[in-house]
Design a protein around this motif. Structure first.
Motif, PDB file in Angstrom:
ATOM      1  N   ILE A 251     -11.157   5.248  11.395  1.00 63.38           N
ATOM      2  CA  ILE A 251      -9.713   4.662  11.548  1.00 63.38           C
ATOM      3  C   ILE A 251      -9.463   4.191  13.011  1.00 63.38           C
ATOM      4  CG2 ILE A 251      -7.437   5.188  11.618  1.00 63.38           C
ATOM      5  CD1 ILE A 251      -8.835   4.929   8.639  1.00 63.38           C
ATOM      6  N   PRO A 252      -9.073   3.032  13.111  1.00 59.49           N
ATOM      7  CA  PRO A 252      -8.794   2.446  14.575  1.00 59.49           C
ATOM      8  C   PRO A 252      -7.489   2.737  14.951  1.00 59.49           C
ATOM      9  CG  PRO A 252      -8.522   0.803  12.896  1.00 59.49           C
ATOM     10  CD  PRO A 252      -8.770   1.941  12.137  1.00 59.49           C
ATOM     11  N   ALA A 253      -7.059   2.302  16.008  1.00 61.21           N
ATOM     12  CA  ALA A 253      -5.663   2.561  16.513  1.00 61.21           C
ATOM     13  C   ALA A 253      -4.633   1.901  16.021  1.00 61.21           C
ATOM     14  CB  ALA A 253      -5.803   2.506  18.145  1.00 61.21           C
ATOM     15  N   SER A 254      -4.598   1.611  14.804  1.00 61.53           N
ATOM     16  CA  SER A 254      -3.424   0.486  14.233  1.00 61.53           C
ATOM     17  C   SER A 254      -2.279   1.543  14.114  1.00 61.53           C
ATOM     18  CB  SER A 254      -4.125   0.281  12.696  1.00 61.53           C
ATOM     19  OG  SER A 254      -4.459   1.275  12.035  1.00 61.53           O
ATOM     20  N   CYS A 255      -2.336   2.750  14.203  1.00 61.20           N
ATOM     21  CA  CYS A 255      -1.223   3.666  14.189  1.00 61.20           C
ATOM     22  C   CYS A 255      -0.095   3.336  15.380  1.00 61.20           C
ATOM     23  CB  CYS A 255      -1.222   5.182  14.219  1.00 61.20           C
ATOM     24  SG  CYS A 255      -1.821   5.476  12.735  1.00 61.20           S
ATOM     25  N   VAL A 256      -0.702   2.770  16.549  1.00 65.76           N
ATOM     26  CA  VAL A 256       0.240   2.554  17.694  1.00 65.76           C
ATOM     27  C   VAL A 256       0.134   1.264  18.233  1.00 65.76           C
ATOM     28  CG1 VAL A 256      -0.406   5.118  18.503  1.00 65.76           C
ATOM     29  CG2 VAL A 256      -1.966   3.575  19.295  1.00 65.76           C
ATOM     30  N   VAL A 257      -0.664   0.516  17.785  1.00 63.08           N
ATOM     31  CA  VAL A 257      -0.746  -1.065  18.279  1.00 63.08           C
ATOM     32  C   VAL A 257      -0.945  -1.966  17.007  1.00 63.08           C
ATOM     33  CG1 VAL A 257      -1.748  -0.630  20.572  1.00 63.08           C
ATOM     34  CG2 VAL A 257      -3.315  -0.842  18.750  1.00 63.08           C
ATOM     35  N   SER A 258      -0.511  -3.198  17.010  1.00 62.07           N
ATOM     36  CA  SER A 258      -0.920  -4.185  16.204  1.00 62.07           C
ATOM     37  C   SER A 258      -1.553  -5.481  16.843  1.00 62.07           C
ATOM     38  CB  SER A 258       0.250  -4.642  15.275  1.00 62.07           C
ATOM     39  OG  SER A 258       0.554  -3.687  14.453  1.00 62.07           O
ATOM     40  N   MET A 259      -2.206  -6.303  16.112  1.00 59.58           N
ATOM     41  CA  MET A 259      -2.993  -7.464  16.699  1.00 59.58           C
ATOM     42  C   MET A 259      -2.500  -8.790  16.341  1.00 59.58           C
ATOM     43  SD  MET A 259      -6.497  -5.449  16.205  1.00 59.58           S
ATOM     44  CE  MET A 259      -6.556  -3.682  16.593  1.00 59.58           C
ATOM     45  N   VAL A 260      -2.580  -9.755  17.065  1.00 56.71           N
ATOM     46  CA  VAL A 260      -2.280 -11.188  16.656  1.00 56.71           C
ATOM     47  C   VAL A 260      -3.520 -11.878  16.008  1.00 56.71           C
ATOM     48  CG1 VAL A 260      -0.450 -11.445  18.234  1.00 56.71           C
ATOM     49  CG2 VAL A 260      -2.760 -12.045  19.020  1.00 56.71           C
ATOM     50  N   ASN A 261      -4.291 -11.186  15.528  1.00 57.18           N
ATOM     51  CA  ASN A 261      -5.528 -11.739  14.707  1.00 57.18           C
ATOM     52  C   ASN A 261      -5.238 -11.980  13.516  1.00 57.18           C
ATOM     53  OD1 ASN A 261      -6.853 -10.660  17.148  1.00 57.18           O
ATOM     54  ND2 ASN A 261      -8.311  -9.375  16.231  1.00 57.18           N
ATOM     55  N   PHE A 262      -4.122 -11.458  13.057  1.00 61.54           N
ATOM     56  CA  PHE A 262      -3.692 -11.607  11.494  1.00 61.54           C
ATOM     57  C   PHE A 262      -2.251 -12.282  11.417  1.00 61.54           C
ATOM     58  CE2 PHE A 262      -6.696  -8.080  11.975  1.00 61.54           C
ATOM     59  CZ  PHE A 262      -7.569  -8.320  11.005  1.00 61.54           C
ATOM     60  N   PRO A 263      -2.001 -13.079  10.631  1.00 63.64           N
ATOM     61  CA  PRO A 263      -0.657 -13.648  10.526  1.00 63.64           C
ATOM     62  C   PRO A 263       0.461 -12.751  10.568  1.00 63.64           C
ATOM     63  CG  PRO A 263      -2.087 -14.745   9.097  1.00 63.64           C
ATOM     64  CD  PRO A 263      -2.733 -13.587   9.446  1.00 63.64           C
ATOM     65  N   LEU A 264       1.569 -12.994  11.219  1.00 60.41           N
ATOM     66  CA  LEU A 264       2.808 -12.244  10.779  1.00 60.41           C
ATOM     67  C   LEU A 264       3.318 -11.949   9.511  1.00 60.41           C
ATOM     68  CD1 LEU A 264       5.086 -10.732  12.608  1.00 60.41           C
ATOM     69  CD2 LEU A 264       6.091 -13.024  12.754  1.00 60.41           C
ATOM     70  N   ASN A 265       3.829 -10.672   9.017  1.00 62.45           N
ATOM     71  CA  ASN A 265       4.082 -10.570   7.686  1.00 62.45           C
ATOM     72  C   ASN A 265       3.195 -10.860   6.673  1.00 62.45           C
ATOM     73  OD1 ASN A 265       6.534  -9.281   8.724  1.00 62.45           O
ATOM     74  ND2 ASN A 265       7.928 -10.996   8.319  1.00 62.45           N
ATOM     75  N   PRO A 266       2.051 -10.280   6.810  1.00 65.38           N
ATOM     76  CA  PRO A 266       1.027 -10.803   5.585  1.00 65.38           C
ATOM     77  C   PRO A 266       1.193 -10.049   4.289  1.00 65.38           C
ATOM     78  CG  PRO A 266       0.061  -8.902   7.173  1.00 65.38           C
ATOM     79  CD  PRO A 266       1.658  -9.266   7.660  1.00 65.38           C
ATOM     80  N   GLY A 267       2.019  -9.091   4.207  1.00 70.13           N
ATOM     81  CA  GLY A 267       2.409  -8.645   3.078  1.00 70.13           C
ATOM     82  C   GLY A 267       1.068  -7.492   2.729  1.00 70.13           C
ATOM     83  N   ILE A 268       1.225  -7.018   1.417  1.00 73.64           N
ATOM     84  CA  ILE A 268       0.298  -5.998   0.898  1.00 73.64           C
ATOM     85  C   ILE A 268      -0.826  -6.628   0.191  1.00 73.64           C
ATOM     86  CG2 ILE A 268      -0.319  -3.991  -0.387  1.00 73.64           C
ATOM     87  CD1 ILE A 268       2.675  -3.007   0.401  1.00 73.64           C
ATOM     88  N   SER A 269      -2.090  -6.883   0.891  1.00 72.97           N
ATOM     89  CA  SER A 269      -3.149  -7.678   0.158  1.00 72.97           C
ATOM     90  C   SER A 269      -4.362  -7.152   0.581  1.00 72.97           C
ATOM     91  CB  SER A 269      -3.089  -9.095   0.511  1.00 72.97           C
ATOM     92  OG  SER A 269      -3.154  -9.316   1.946  1.00 72.97           O
ATOM     93  N   ASP A 270      -4.824  -7.475   1.889  1.00 74.25           N
ATOM     94  CA  ASP A 270      -6.095  -7.023   2.475  1.00 74.25           C
ATOM     95  C   ASP A 270      -5.815  -5.800   3.305  1.00 74.25           C
ATOM     96  OD1 ASP A 270      -8.093  -7.271   5.042  1.00 74.25           O
ATOM     97  OD2 ASP A 270      -9.204  -7.700   3.130  1.00 74.25           O
ATOM     98  N   PRO A 271      -6.526  -4.841   3.207  1.00 73.40           N
ATOM     99  CA  PRO A 271      -6.355  -3.594   3.992  1.00 73.40           C
ATOM    100  C   PRO A 271      -6.503  -3.976   5.618  1.00 73.40           C
ATOM    101  CG  PRO A 271      -7.908  -2.970   2.249  1.00 73.40           C
ATOM    102  CD  PRO A 271      -7.641  -4.351   2.233  1.00 73.40           C
ATOM    103  N   ASN A 272      -7.033  -4.849   6.092  1.00 73.79           N
ATOM    104  CA  ASN A 272      -7.203  -5.237   7.402  1.00 73.79           C
ATOM    105  C   ASN A 272      -5.825  -5.770   7.750  1.00 73.79           C
ATOM    106  OD1 ASN A 272      -9.780  -4.045   7.747  1.00 73.79           O
ATOM    107  ND2 ASN A 272     -10.648  -6.285   7.604  1.00 73.79           N
TER     108      ASN A 272
END
Length: 329
Positions: A251-272
């Motif tokens: 499990i990465p550090a996604s509990c405390v940070v997010s990244m701009v590798n993915f669009p804003l507000n992607p919804g629930i689709s892909d776990p990444n």
């Protein structure tokens, strides 16, 4: 002489009821919009306080706190307190900071001592020296939570797998009935990799303290903190406490940070995208605090380029040193 009794006819009564129904139908959206506007203003104030606390921290220590430090580099299962915790003394949360035992223990030492107890375990059943920690992390702290969020709660301190009453399975979550250190605000890790170990030229990265002078694109052009919250999501609910495991260990550090590798507000689709993207409970976009301390609402339609060799405005705002002209957004 005969007197007539005044009264409404059935048709008149139905017409009046219909008119009232139409007025109520028109009024409800306006009330909901007003409430959301108030919640958004409160959320903006929260982010403003968090941004100012980072400036106070920087003035005191000459750099921002490391996003998710790990002093035991040979063992990727030993996470420490995240960047959020080190801002507590600058948010008038001194009592909570002392209760966490930050100056005495590493986070993994405390979690190992607490063990995998049932969510119904009383505070008094935990080791005496860590009972203040349990109490502090089991309370909802308003400055760390957007009022529009559903305030999802963890249900224990374990990082194992459990199944809730509805039959849904979760893994790698702090768990306790009262809710463990939940937040809807995460740090900007820029364009880090999914493992969270690569410096994505954001602000809060793995074992790396950023200084304001490192933000060469300009503090008014770079994200500092953003929102993260997807209704119904079961992937890594954000926590101000830290990560269940160190980066690179499942499990990465996604509990405390997010990244701009993915669009804003992607919804629930892909776990990444669900785990790593910024998102919010506000319609149409999300609020971000910039490094200069200002807070702005970013539309989910902001330009985002899927070509790795190019950057949209959204990705440029997440990168502290891309060196490219930002333009309109």
């Amino acid at each position: 002489m005969m007197y007539r009794t005044k009264a409404f006819t059935l048709v008149e009564l139905l017409v009046v009821i219909a008119i009232i129904g139409v007025l109520v139908a028109l009024l409800l959206p306006a009330v909901q919009q007003a409430r959301e506007a108030a919640r958004r203003m409160s959320c903006s104030n929260n982010l403003k306080q968090l941004a100012l606390s980072t400036h106070n921290f920087h003035d005191t220590f000459g750099a921002l706190p490391s996003g998710y430090p790990d002093s035991v580099l040979s063992n990727t299962g030993n996470p420490e307190f995240a960047w959020n915790v080190y801002l507590f003394p600058h948010l008038e949360l001194n009592n909570e900071y002392e209760a966490l035992g930050v100056t005495q223990y590493k986070l993994y030492e405390i979690l190992d001592a607490l063990g995998d107890k049932a969510g119904s375990t009383s505070v008094a059943s935990y080791p005496t020296q860590f009972q203040p920690f349990v109490q502090a992390t089991s309370s909802l702290i308003s400055v760390w939570n957007c009022p529009s969020s559903v305030n999802e709660l963890f249900t224990s301190f374990s990082d194992g797998t459990f199944t809730d009453a509805g039959g849904t399975s979760y893994s790698n979550r702090y768990r306790r009935d009262e809710g463990v250190a939940t937040t809807t605000y995460v740090g900007n890790a820029g364009r880090a990799d999914n493992a969270g170990t690569k410096d994505g030229y954001g602000i809060f990265n793995y074992n790396n303290q950023v200084r304001f002078r490192d933000v060469t694109d300009g503090t008014s052009n770079t994200f500092l903190i953003g929102e993260k919250g997807i209704a119904g999501s079961t992937k890594d609910t954000p926590s101000w406490l830290g990560t269940p495991k160190s980066p690179g260990n499942t499990i990465p550090a996604s509990c405390v940070v997010s990244m701009v590798n993915f669009p804003l507000n992607p919804g629930i689709s892909d776990p990444n995208t669900e785990r790593f993207a910024f998102s919010s409970f506000h319609p149409g976009g999300a609020l971000f605090a910039y490094v200069d301390g200002s807070v702005h609402f970013i539309s989910e339609t902001i330009s985002y380029d899927t070509d790795p060799s190019a950057l949209g405005a959204y990705q440029k705002l997440g990168d502290r040193r891309d060196g490219q002209t930002l333009g309109e957004f």
